[in-house]
Design an enzyme around this catalytic site. Structure first.
Site, PDB file in Angstrom:
ATOM      1  N   GLU A  49       0.821  -1.220   0.000  1.00  0.00           N
ATOM      2  CA  GLU A  49       0.000   0.000   0.000  1.00  0.00           C
ATOM      3  C   GLU A  49       0.846   1.257   0.000  1.00  0.00           C
ATOM      4  O   GLU A  49       1.845   1.342   0.713  1.00  0.00           O
ATOM      5  CB  GLU A  49      -0.893  -0.013   1.249  1.00  0.00           C
ATOM      6  CG  GLU A  49      -2.217   0.640   1.043  1.00  0.00           C
ATOM      7  CD  GLU A  49      -3.080  -0.152   0.065  1.00  0.00           C
ATOM      8  OE1 GLU A  49      -3.208   0.285  -1.090  1.00  0.00           O
ATOM      9  OE2 GLU A  49      -3.611  -1.200   0.455  1.00  0.00           O
ATOM     10  N   GLY A 142     -16.220   5.534  -3.397  1.00  0.00           N
ATOM     11  CA  GLY A 142     -15.428   6.230  -2.384  1.00  0.00           C
ATOM     12  C   GLY A 142     -15.068   5.387  -1.181  1.00  0.00           C
ATOM     13  O   GLY A 142     -14.786   5.923  -0.114  1.00  0.00           O
ATOM     14  N   GLY A 144     -12.528   3.107  -1.212  1.00  0.00           N
ATOM     15  CA  GLY A 144     -11.177   2.562  -1.345  1.00  0.00           C
ATOM     16  C   GLY A 144     -11.163   1.237  -2.087  1.00  0.00           C
ATOM     17  O   GLY A 144     -10.174   0.504  -2.042  1.00  0.00           O
ATOM     18  N   LEU A 145     -12.256   0.906  -2.787  1.00  0.00           N
ATOM     19  CA  LEU A 145     -12.318  -0.354  -3.546  1.00  0.00           C
ATOM     20  C   LEU A 145     -12.292  -0.068  -5.046  1.00  0.00           C
ATOM     21  O   LEU A 145     -12.547  -0.939  -5.850  1.00  0.00           O
ATOM     22  CB  LEU A 145     -13.555  -1.165  -3.134  1.00  0.00           C
ATOM     23  CG  LEU A 145     -13.596  -1.511  -1.642  1.00  0.00           C
ATOM     24  CD1 LEU A 145     -14.904  -2.202  -1.262  1.00  0.00           C
ATOM     25  CD2 LEU A 145     -12.404  -2.385  -1.239  1.00  0.00           C
ATOM     26  N   SER A 147     -13.978   2.215  -7.259  1.00  0.00           N
ATOM     27  CA  SER A 147     -15.096   2.413  -8.182  1.00  0.00           C
ATOM     28  C   SER A 147     -14.668   3.312  -9.334  1.00  0.00           C
ATOM     29  O   SER A 147     -15.174   3.188 -10.455  1.00  0.00           O
ATOM     30  CB  SER A 147     -16.294   3.018  -7.455  1.00  0.00           C
ATOM     31  OG  SER A 147     -16.040   4.355  -7.073  1.00  0.00           O
ATOM     32  N   ASP A 195      -4.768   0.630  -9.303  1.00  0.00           N
ATOM     33  CA  ASP A 195      -6.204   0.366  -9.432  1.00  0.00           C
ATOM     34  C   ASP A 195      -6.576  -0.044 -10.846  1.00  0.00           C
ATOM     35  O   ASP A 195      -7.316  -1.009 -11.068  1.00  0.00           O
ATOM     36  CB  ASP A 195      -7.009   1.614  -9.052  1.00  0.00           C
ATOM     37  CG  ASP A 195      -6.693   2.088  -7.644  1.00  0.00           C
ATOM     38  OD1 ASP A 195      -5.977   1.373  -6.925  1.00  0.00           O
ATOM     39  OD2 ASP A 195      -7.161   3.183  -7.284  1.00  0.00           O
ATOM     40  N   TYR A 247      -2.855  12.601   0.751  1.00  0.00           N
ATOM     41  CA  TYR A 247      -2.259  11.729  -0.261  1.00  0.00           C
ATOM     42  C   TYR A 247      -1.143  12.481  -0.988  1.00  0.00           C
ATOM     43  O   TYR A 247      -0.029  11.972  -1.157  1.00  0.00           O
ATOM     44  CB  TYR A 247      -3.349  11.288  -1.241  1.00  0.00           C
ATOM     45  CG  TYR A 247      -2.909  10.303  -2.311  1.00  0.00           C
ATOM     46  CD1 TYR A 247      -3.040   8.930  -2.104  1.00  0.00           C
ATOM     47  CD2 TYR A 247      -2.381  10.741  -3.520  1.00  0.00           C
ATOM     48  CE1 TYR A 247      -2.657   8.023  -3.085  1.00  0.00           C
ATOM     49  CE2 TYR A 247      -1.987   9.849  -4.503  1.00  0.00           C
ATOM     50  CZ  TYR A 247      -2.137   8.488  -4.286  1.00  0.00           C
ATOM     51  OH  TYR A 247      -1.747   7.605  -5.257  1.00  0.00           O
TER      52      TYR A 247
HETATM   53  P1  ADP Z   1     -12.981   4.886  -5.057  1.00  0.00           P
HETATM   54  O1  ADP Z   1     -12.274   4.726  -6.363  1.00  0.00           O
HETATM   55  O2  ADP Z   1     -12.188   4.374  -3.912  1.00  0.00           O
HETATM   56  O3  ADP Z   1     -14.370   4.334  -5.058  1.00  0.00           O
HETATM   57  P2  ADP Z   1     -12.733   7.652  -5.776  1.00  0.00           P
HETATM   58  O4  ADP Z   1     -12.928   8.907  -5.014  1.00  0.00           O
HETATM   59  O5  ADP Z   1     -11.431   7.416  -6.428  1.00  0.00           O
HETATM   60  O6  ADP Z   1     -13.123   6.458  -4.799  1.00  0.00           O
HETATM   61  O7  ADP Z   1     -13.815   7.558  -6.938  1.00  0.00           O
HETATM   62  C1  ADP Z   1     -15.178   7.765  -6.666  1.00  0.00           C
HETATM   63  C2  ADP Z   1     -15.755   8.673  -7.747  1.00  0.00           C
HETATM   64  O8  ADP Z   1     -15.771   7.969  -9.000  1.00  0.00           O
HETATM   65  C3  ADP Z   1     -17.196   9.051  -7.501  1.00  0.00           C
HETATM   66  O9  ADP Z   1     -17.288  10.171  -6.668  1.00  0.00           O
HETATM   67  C4  ADP Z   1     -17.678   9.341  -8.908  1.00  0.00           C
HETATM   68  O10 ADP Z   1     -17.255  10.613  -9.340  1.00  0.00           O
HETATM   69  C5  ADP Z   1     -16.923   8.316  -9.733  1.00  0.00           C
HETATM   70  N1  ADP Z   1     -17.726   7.082  -9.923  1.00  0.00           N
HETATM   71  C6  ADP Z   1     -17.393   5.838  -9.534  1.00  0.00           C
HETATM   72  N2  ADP Z   1     -18.350   4.946  -9.876  1.00  0.00           N
HETATM   73  C7  ADP Z   1     -19.332   5.650 -10.505  1.00  0.00           C
HETATM   74  C8  ADP Z   1     -20.596   5.312 -11.079  1.00  0.00           C
HETATM   75  N3  ADP Z   1     -21.054   4.055 -11.071  1.00  0.00           N
HETATM   76  N4  ADP Z   1     -21.315   6.306 -11.638  1.00  0.00           N
HETATM   77  C9  ADP Z   1     -20.854   7.571 -11.654  1.00  0.00           C
HETATM   78  N5  ADP Z   1     -19.682   7.952 -11.110  1.00  0.00           N
HETATM   79  C10 ADP Z   1     -18.915   7.021 -10.532  1.00  0.00           C
HETATM   80 MG    MG Z   2     -10.482   5.638  -6.936  1.00  0.00          MG
END
Ligand code: ADP
Ligand code: MG
Length: 410
Positions: A49, A142, A144-145, A147, A195, A247
């Site tokens: 990490e 949001g 940390g997995l 998305s 990621d 970060y």
């Molecule tokens: P993590 O990657 O850990 O989930 P991040 O802050 O890096 O957290 O990313 C989250 C952001 O990615 C959300 O706030 C949004 O802007 C975008 N996002 C992720 N998944 C989706 C989704 N299914 N639809 C729209 N936006 C998304």
């Molecule tokens: Mg992310």
């Protein structure tokens, strides 16, 4: 909470049914079928990490939880996209207008991808002609997995396939670089590359040993069930409002430490020479902080090496102490943990986890625990009860079955 309560798990929905439902929704929304439906997984990092921006090693695996994209090319240079997770904020942007910080908001993770693919050397009409897309994500946002990478990578495999680009490992490595650039430059979020590599390059049944010095990947089999083990993810659902600024500070710390040591990245510091390196950075005005940052990076990279060796030897049951040591290092030396993460980790251990650690960027987000398969529910129940006792927001639990990287679903 009584001992008989069983804590529910956040399950990943079936891929086929989800893709079909999204294709049907696309047809009612846009009229006509999408060209296809693609999906990409979130990831959990087993170990390694905060070292992907200093040439280190990490060992992530893809989650069964995926983000789906139904997509159809356009010819007028427009990107129009709607997400089930961002209802009420549909995105419409001309590809010609995409660039650093544009579009703002979640659309950057979609429209930034063709922008970055073009700069990465990909070619194809869809990269300039634009597209209509519908998104449905099943990776918690949001937490940390990853998305964000799941969204980018689902769009990336869709565009790559429509552009006729190969999806072999070299093609996927190039796509990962493009997705990272989309996130860094267009979305303006600093990430190190783990990621996107995990979401694109993992295969079912294993994780990847990613060497961020040269972006090479070694597939690492993770037959956890065969070894009577399971991986549990605890999403603490705790806010991590300072994550971005902190970060950046950690990155600046390790970059300065590397400069002081005269090496391109901390990967170049031999663990056997750690004491000498610590003495050298320790002579600075803020030497105590730099010492801790360097000690984390160098020992963490070494722990990844040892974890990979144990997994290779079929000794997954013995990696627990390395996971524990990683958490302590992130907590005390790198200072990126949080009270919720520490509670999740300590409670998991107390209920029989063989090892546990925070995972992802930290300051909130998720923890991962390795457990005997028969202890999964008991550990989830124990962690849920500990959070309830402290009146903390109820965490969410996910089973981390090593899953397939980004791919077409229909
Ligand atoms: P993590 O990657 O850990 O989930 P991040 O802050 O890096 O957290 O990313 C989250 C952001 O990615 C959300 O706030 C949004 O802007 C975008 N996002 C992720 N998944 C989706 C989704 N299914 N639809 C729209 N936006 C998304
Ligand atoms: Mg992310």
């Amino acid at each position: 909470m009584s001992a008989t309560t069983t804590t529910p798990f956040f399950e990943a929905p079936g891929r086929g049914a989800t893709a079909q439902a999204l294709a049907e929704l696309f047809t009612t929304t846009h009229g006509g079928q999408p060209a296809g439906v693609w999906s990409a997984p979130g990831r959990v990092n087993l170990i390694g990490e905060h070292v992907d921006y200093t040439g280190g090693l990490c060992l992530p695996l893809a989650l069964p939880h995926r983000t789906f994209v139904a997509l159809r090319p356009r010819t007028d240079g427009l990107v129009r996209v709607r997400s089930a997770q961002e209802s009420g904020s549909d995105v419409e942007v001309r590809l010609a207008d995409v660039g650093p910080g544009e579009p703002a908001g979640w659309g950057a993770y979609v429209a930034g991808v063709p922008w970055a693919m073009l700069r990465q050397g990909f070619t194809g009409e869809v990269l300039t002609g634009g597209f209509d897309a519908l998104v449905d994500g099943h990776v918690p946002l949001g937490s940390g997995l990853s998305s964000s990478a799941a969204l980018e990578c689902a769009v990336a495999v869709a565009l790559a396939e429509l552009a006729g680009a190969p999806l072999d490992d070299a093609g996927r490595a190039a796509l990962a670089a493009a997705c990272m650039a989309a996130e860094n430059v267009v979305a303006g979020a600093a990430t190190g590359g783990m990621d996107q590599a995990a979401s694109l390059r993992c295969r079912a049944g294993g994780g990847i040993l990613l060497d961020t010095r040269d972006d090479t990947v070694r597939q690492v089999a993770l037959d956890l069930a065969g070894a009577g083990l399971a991986l549990l993810v605890v999403d603490t659902r705790a806010e991590h409002s300072h994550a971005g600024g902190e970060y950046g500070k950690r990155r600046a710390d390790v970059e300065r430490a590397a400069r002081l040591l005269g090496v391109p990245t901390l990967r170049e510091v031999d663990p056997a020479q750690l004491e000498t390196a610590l003495e050298r950075v320790g002579a600075q005005e803020d030497g105590q902080v730099l010492r801790r940052r360097v000690r984390h990076a160098v020992t963490e990279i070494d722990r990844v090496r040892r974890t990979a060796e144990l997994l290779q030897d079929g000794r997954a049951g013995e990696i627990g102490p390395l996971l524990d040591a990683s958490h302590e290092s992130l907590r005390h030396d790198y200072e990126v943990s949080s009270p919720e993460l520490d509670l999740a980790v300590e409670t998991a251990r107390a209920h029989g986890a063989l090892g546990a650690r925070m995972t992802g960027g930290g300051f909130g987000g998720s923890a991962v625990a390795l457990l005997p398969a028969g202890r999964v529910q008991a550990v989830a129940d124990g962690v849920a009860a500990a959070f309830a006792d402290r009146r903390l927001r109820a965490p969410q639990f996910l089973a981390a079955l090593p899953s397939e990287g980004a791919a077409r679903d229909r």
